[in-house]
Every structure is written in C-alpha cells, then in structure tokens.
Design an enzyme around this catalytic site. Structure first.
Site, short mmCIF file in Angstrom:
data_model
loop_
_atom_site.label_atom_id
_atom_site.label_comp_id
_atom_site.label_asym_id
_atom_site.label_seq_id
_atom_site.Cartn_x
_atom_site.Cartn_y
_atom_site.Cartn_z
N ILE A 76 0.79 -1.38 -0.09
CA ILE A 76 0.00 -0.10 -0.07
C ILE A 76 0.90 1.31 -0.01
CG2 ILE A 76 -0.36 0.47 2.43
CD1 ILE A 76 -3.30 0.62 1.79
N HIS A 124 6.15 -12.13 6.09
CA HIS A 124 5.94 -11.68 4.60
C HIS A 124 7.31 -11.38 3.97
CE1 HIS A 124 5.60 -8.41 7.27
NE2 HIS A 124 6.05 -7.43 6.43
N HIS A 171 9.25 -8.80 1.08
CA HIS A 171 9.10 -7.84 0.03
C HIS A 171 9.80 -8.24 -1.21
CE1 HIS A 171 7.93 -4.90 3.55
NE2 HIS A 171 8.43 -5.79 4.10
P1 AMP Z 1 6.99 -4.56 7.38
O1 AMP Z 1 7.86 -3.51 8.12
O2 AMP Z 1 8.19 -5.60 6.89
O3 AMP Z 1 6.21 -5.39 8.61
O4 AMP Z 1 6.22 -4.09 6.23
C1 AMP Z 1 4.79 -4.10 6.58
C2 AMP Z 1 4.51 -3.55 5.08
O5 AMP Z 1 2.98 -3.82 5.09
C3 AMP Z 1 4.64 -2.01 4.80
O6 AMP Z 1 5.66 -1.94 3.56
C4 AMP Z 1 3.40 -1.49 4.54
O7 AMP Z 1 3.42 -0.50 3.63
C5 AMP Z 1 2.70 -2.77 4.26
N1 AMP Z 1 1.17 -2.72 4.33
C6 AMP Z 1 0.43 -2.34 5.38
N2 AMP Z 1 -1.04 -2.44 5.52
C7 AMP Z 1 -1.23 -2.66 4.11
C8 AMP Z 1 -2.19 -3.26 3.31
N3 AMP Z 1 -3.34 -2.90 3.72
N4 AMP Z 1 -2.14 -3.47 2.21
C9 AMP Z 1 -0.78 -3.58 1.56
N5 AMP Z 1 0.36 -3.43 2.04
C10 AMP Z 1 0.15 -2.98 3.64
#
Ligand code: AMP
Length: 114
Positions: A33, A103, A105
């Site tokens: 997002i 997850h 990236h």
């Molecule tokens: P992390 O710091 O590795 O936990 O990354 C979490 C990621 O999730 C971040 O890059 C956010 O931008 C992404 N994120 C959070 N909420 C959403 C959402 N609803 N849809 C897509 N990505 C999201």
C-alpha cells in the site's frame, strides 16, 4: 504467540481488500500500500506464522520450497527476473517488522535504494 487480528491475516481472510498479484490456496502476493520502489509486492504464506523463523519452524519442507518457487514465478510474471530485484523480510523489533505475519517484500522495476 500469533496475533490473528493482524492486517495480513485479515487480507488473507478477505476481510480487508488488497491489489492481488497472485493467489492460490497456500499463498497470496499483493501490492504494498505504501511502495518504496516502482514494483513493491508483498508475499505471504497462508499459514499462521509470525516471521521467517516461525515459518521455517512451522511449515513442512514442501511448503517452504513451494513458497519460494511461487515467489520466483511471481518475479517472472512481474517481468523483473532479468532486470533484477531485492527480496527482503523484516523480523521482530530490531528488524523493524510492522505486521506480525511472515511476509517477503519483492522490490524492483528500477534501481532499488535500500
Ligand atoms: P514490515 O515492516 O516488513 O512489517 O512491512 C509491512 C508492510 O506492509 C509495509 O511496507 C506497509 O506499507 C505494508 N502494508 C501495511 N498495510 C497494508 C495493506 N493494507 N495493504 C498492503 N500493504 C500494507
């Protein structure tokens, strides 16, 4: 302890929408997002696992291999296999993990600066 109310759990269950890139019964790949590169896709297994170590500990070897095979398939579909990409996973407090569901990236589509 896995937090079943985390946002990716809700996305997997279809309670919150996402921009799907690929989905099957075991995995979901969707656009971040708040992208930090032209292509920024997140990949999650549908297993309840907090982070990389939890995933490795919980998942059967076939599921581990399958997740990374599908990651490579998504990389191919995104058209970045030849141009290059970064795969990143954050874990825990020191790793800066925001969402407590494992997850990866996938970052690409131009020079990735991290
Ligand atoms: P992390 O710091 O590795 O936990 O990354 C979490 C990621 O999730 C971040 O890059 C956010 O931008 C992404 N994120 C959070 N909420 C959403 C959402 N609803 N849809 C897509 N990505 C999201």
């Amino acid at each position: 302890m896995y937090d079943k109310n985390n946002i990716f759990s809700k996305i997997i269950k279809g309670e919150i929408p996402c921009e799907k890139v690929y989905e099957d019964e075991d995995v979901l790949f969707f656009n971040d997002i708040n992208p930090i590169s032209k292509i920024h896709v997140l990949g999650v297994p549908k297993l309840f696992c907090r982070d990389f170590s939890d995933f490795v500990s919980i998942a059967q070897p076939e599921a581990l291999a399958s997740f990374f095979k599908k990651t490579d398939m998504v990389i191919d579909r995104l058209g970045i296999r030849e141009t290059g990409y970064k795969i990143l996973t954050n874990s825990g407090k020191d790793g800066g993990q925001e969402v407590p569901h494992f997850h990866i990236h996938i970052l690409g589509g131009g020079k990735v600066k991290i």
